[in-house]
Design an enzyme around this catalytic site. Sequence first.
Site, PDB file in Angstrom:
ATOM      1  N   PRO A 244     -11.813  -5.734  -5.848  1.00 47.83           N
ATOM      2  CA  PRO A 244     -10.749  -6.691  -6.097  1.00 47.83           C
ATOM      3  C   PRO A 244      -9.465  -5.989  -6.543  1.00 47.83           C
ATOM      4  O   PRO A 244      -9.518  -4.988  -7.251  1.00 47.83           O
ATOM      5  CB  PRO A 244     -11.289  -7.555  -7.248  1.00 47.83           C
ATOM      6  CG  PRO A 244     -12.720  -7.244  -7.368  1.00 47.83           C
ATOM      7  CD  PRO A 244     -12.995  -5.963  -6.673  1.00 47.83           C
ATOM      8  N   GLY A 245      -8.360  -6.531  -6.111  1.00 46.13           N
ATOM      9  CA  GLY A 245      -7.067  -6.023  -6.577  1.00 46.13           C
ATOM     10  C   GLY A 245      -6.584  -4.770  -5.885  1.00 46.13           C
ATOM     11  O   GLY A 245      -5.603  -4.170  -6.301  1.00 46.13           O
ATOM     12  N   THR A 246      -7.250  -4.352  -4.803  1.00 44.26           N
ATOM     13  CA  THR A 246      -6.815  -3.117  -4.140  1.00 44.26           C
ATOM     14  C   THR A 246      -5.781  -3.386  -3.048  1.00 44.26           C
ATOM     15  O   THR A 246      -5.380  -2.472  -2.345  1.00 44.26           O
ATOM     16  CB  THR A 246      -8.002  -2.357  -3.534  1.00 44.26           C
ATOM     17  OG1 THR A 246      -8.874  -3.302  -2.930  1.00 44.26           O
ATOM     18  CG2 THR A 246      -8.737  -1.555  -4.568  1.00 44.26           C
ATOM     19  N   GLU A 466     -16.323   4.756 -35.741  1.00 46.88           N
ATOM     20  CA  GLU A 466     -15.392   5.319 -34.748  1.00 46.88           C
ATOM     21  C   GLU A 466     -15.274   6.832 -34.905  1.00 46.88           C
ATOM     22  O   GLU A 466     -15.205   7.562 -33.913  1.00 46.88           O
ATOM     23  CB  GLU A 466     -14.009   4.665 -34.866  1.00 46.88           C
ATOM     24  CG  GLU A 466     -13.974   3.179 -34.538  1.00 46.88           C
ATOM     25  CD  GLU A 466     -14.631   2.825 -33.224  1.00 46.88           C
ATOM     26  OE1 GLU A 466     -14.572   3.625 -32.274  1.00 46.88           O
ATOM     27  OE2 GLU A 466     -15.258   1.748 -33.143  1.00 46.88           O
ATOM     28  N   HIS A 469     -18.093   8.470 -33.112  1.00 45.58           N
ATOM     29  CA  HIS A 469     -17.847   8.630 -31.672  1.00 45.58           C
ATOM     30  C   HIS A 469     -16.932   9.828 -31.430  1.00 45.58           C
ATOM     31  O   HIS A 469     -17.179  10.652 -30.546  1.00 45.58           O
ATOM     32  CB  HIS A 469     -17.132   7.396 -31.103  1.00 45.58           C
ATOM     33  CG  HIS A 469     -18.021   6.213 -30.919  1.00 45.58           C
ATOM     34  ND1 HIS A 469     -19.172   6.265 -30.182  1.00 45.58           N
ATOM     35  CD2 HIS A 469     -17.912   4.931 -31.352  1.00 45.58           C
ATOM     36  CE1 HIS A 469     -19.732   5.071 -30.179  1.00 45.58           C
ATOM     37  NE2 HIS A 469     -18.985   4.239 -30.888  1.00 45.58           N
TER      38      HIS A 469
HETATM   39  P1  ADP Z   1      -7.165  -8.224  -3.244  1.00 47.23           P
HETATM   40  O1  ADP Z   1      -7.598  -6.892  -2.704  1.00 47.23           O
HETATM   41  O2  ADP Z   1      -8.092  -8.708  -4.305  1.00 47.23           O
HETATM   42  O3  ADP Z   1      -6.862  -9.210  -2.179  1.00 47.23           O
HETATM   43  P2  ADP Z   1      -4.379  -8.445  -3.741  1.00 47.23           P
HETATM   44  O4  ADP Z   1      -3.897  -8.012  -2.425  1.00 47.23           O
HETATM   45  O5  ADP Z   1      -4.383  -9.923  -3.995  1.00 47.23           O
HETATM   46  O6  ADP Z   1      -5.815  -7.888  -4.020  1.00 47.23           O
HETATM   47  O7  ADP Z   1      -3.555  -7.689  -4.844  1.00 47.23           O
HETATM   48  C1  ADP Z   1      -3.081  -8.341  -5.996  1.00 47.23           C
HETATM   49  C2  ADP Z   1      -1.752  -7.771  -6.420  1.00 47.23           C
HETATM   50  O8  ADP Z   1      -1.871  -6.396  -6.780  1.00 47.23           O
HETATM   51  C3  ADP Z   1      -0.728  -7.783  -5.328  1.00 47.23           C
HETATM   52  O9  ADP Z   1      -0.053  -8.998  -5.295  1.00 47.23           O
HETATM   53  C4  ADP Z   1       0.200  -6.635  -5.702  1.00 47.23           C
HETATM   54  O10 ADP Z   1       1.165  -7.064  -6.625  1.00 47.23           O
HETATM   55  C5  ADP Z   1      -0.721  -5.658  -6.396  1.00 47.23           C
HETATM   56  N1  ADP Z   1      -1.147  -4.577  -5.488  1.00 47.23           N
HETATM   57  C6  ADP Z   1      -2.412  -4.300  -5.095  1.00 47.23           C
HETATM   58  N2  ADP Z   1      -2.438  -3.212  -4.295  1.00 47.23           N
HETATM   59  C7  ADP Z   1      -1.165  -2.805  -4.169  1.00 47.23           C
HETATM   60  C8  ADP Z   1      -0.539  -1.745  -3.440  1.00 47.23           C
HETATM   61  N3  ADP Z   1      -1.242  -0.895  -2.704  1.00 47.23           N
HETATM   62  N4  ADP Z   1       0.794  -1.637  -3.536  1.00 47.23           N
HETATM   63  C9  ADP Z   1       1.527  -2.467  -4.272  1.00 47.23           C
HETATM   64  N5  ADP Z   1       0.995  -3.495  -4.972  1.00 47.23           N
HETATM   65  C10 ADP Z   1      -0.319  -3.665  -4.937  1.00 47.23           C
END
Ligand code: ADP
Length: 652
Positions: A244-246, A466, A469
């Site tokens: 997620p988020g890539t 802490e 650790h």
């Molecule tokens: P998913 O892979 O879950 O579909 P998204 O494409 O929705 O992820 O990414 C969420 C947000 O993260 C995007 O709207 C953007 O702002 C940021 N983001 C993720 N990857 C990149 C990237 N390679 N370059 C710039 N922004 C990114």
Amino acid sequence: MPDQNKHKSEQNSNPKGPPNLKKIRKPLFWFYGILFMILASLLFTRYGSGPREISWLEFEQEMLIQNDVEKIEVINQTVANIYIKKEKLSSSKYQELQNKFNLNSSGPHYIIQIGSLEGFEKKLEEAQASALSEDKVPVRYVNQIDWTNILYWILPFALIFFFWMILLGRMASKGRTGALFNFTKSTAKITTKETKSTITFDDVAGLKEAKTEIMEIVDFLKNPEHYTKLGAKIPRGVMLVGPPGTGKTLLAKAVAGEAKVPFFFLSGSEFVEMFVGVGASRVRDLFKQAKANTPSIIFIDEIDAVGRSRNRANFFQANDERENTLNQLLAELDGFGVNTGVIVLAATNRADILDKALLRPGRFDRHIYLELPSKDERIEIFKVHIRPLKKAKDINIEEMASLCPGFSGADIANICNEAALIAARKKRNHVHQEDFLMARDRIVGGLERKNKITSKKEKEIIAYHEAGHAVASWHLRHVDSLMKVTIIPRGKSLGSAWYLPEERQIVTKSQFIDQICASLGGRVAEEIVFGDVSSGALDDLEKVTKQAYSMVAYFGLDEEIGPISFYDSTGKNEQQLVKPYSEDMAQKIDEEVHKLITTAYERTKKLLLDHREELETLTQLLIKKEVVEKDELENIMGKRKKFSNEHKKQHQ
Ligand code: ADP
């Protein structure tokens, strides 16, 4: 808002479409309102201002025997209407009638409920026999439809219908006109040339390989002849796979921005509705629309919502609707011929659970893998998201990128936004490096809650924990380098040791063991100092136990068990109630995990006893300052030995 405009123009340009509920709402509203009032007034008349009901005795004594009655009408054998002679109406005993009716009113003036018709007739005969007058009162039998009774039954249904219409009207006014009639239609958002997405490939940082591949797809659509003249078939489906988020959705949106062809965008979950058959018909409709607009691109986000493997053993829920939708999707992917100009993009985080049929050649046969960004890619992503911010001169993107290993593009976007919010809260004119670091800490650890710990004793326990650790990890060869230690509570944790994780793809056995020892450091320190242990080590123990189990049962790192892995990448085992190994093996695994953790515990204990003084000094400093940075750690424990310097060098 291009989408909304599109929506409106579609409504108006569709004369055969579903009736506009907003328009029909007003007359219907009034119609039902008036109906309701009529019914209410009928009921009111029936039970309020109509003829008064009297008892037989009153009728006999006061009216019949007095020869006041003109006639009786028996209605439906249940009610007798009594008509009083006109000349008698003026007498004082009929005072109430004079108020209610005018004197010329023909009546009926009273009613009597009849138990049984026979009994009524008998009583009437007997009463007339003893009456003064010879004249018999005429009795008429009438069969009537009792409208008030019927309306009385209809009323609840009318009310339900009335409120239902109001509800529909509301839906229409919220712009979901026709939602009721249109639910089998695809819910895809359409981006056309005119309303094209503003995101371009420039907004996607890093992801070089993925971008090259996806740009090729755009080229397929723009210049198909270039490929077809060589006899190549244009791919039909492309699957974007990654955590997620890539940037999967971002990449797809960039395609929409660049391709200049109609782009149908929807999420897998939009196919699945509570009504049976809706998913399949939405798939059909989506492909029909896409084919009517070739060349075009369909993007299905989170395709695992419909594309989950059909043969996964799932005892607890049957999901025929999802299967029907998937079958329809497969049929549609097969159905359109080669080079028709429709390309389907899909995105998922869980390619492992997808149905194999979806991934076979001819369907989603092109897979583009998006990984968590490397340091260089993180620098590029930071640059994209820092662009719109008002930044101070001290910003060091490289430092930030190295402080965020394992962060996704979405996390980085979040940090940049959070940093701007923090700077705004401090009423600054620019966003500083410090704001970024605070934003990072906040995103990793949660919100700082300075007032959470009130008792001195608790603060002391946390400080020792802490420091435990910190001291353990400082002297362990394979633990990431320590950046700072704090006892300021943040999110759910009461204190934390911050490391700078090395970027690596594989973990060795010694690294695993050292990490386990470092995680046990807190608990061990509590035991050494207080001779008592607290519940504060829950997170550490959970992590350690999971790590030990995965070492033994998944990674084949235990000597006794040997190089065996019970990991199942297909995910089928998750659903099964039985373990993939024998009872005997289960017992052995448990024993080995126990042995591994207790050995690590003893090792950590020895390490901390050897450095007891450092533990004490660090704890006191923590209690005093709450945050101890790396240079102070070096002052107390000396520079990390050569192995750690090597490790740091590698990292930088
Ligand atoms: P998913 O892979 O879950 O579909 P998204 O494409 O929705 O992820 O990414 C969420 C947000 O993260 C995007 O709207 C953007 O702002 C940021 N983001 C993720 N990857 C990149 C990237 N390679 N370059 C710039 N922004 C990114």
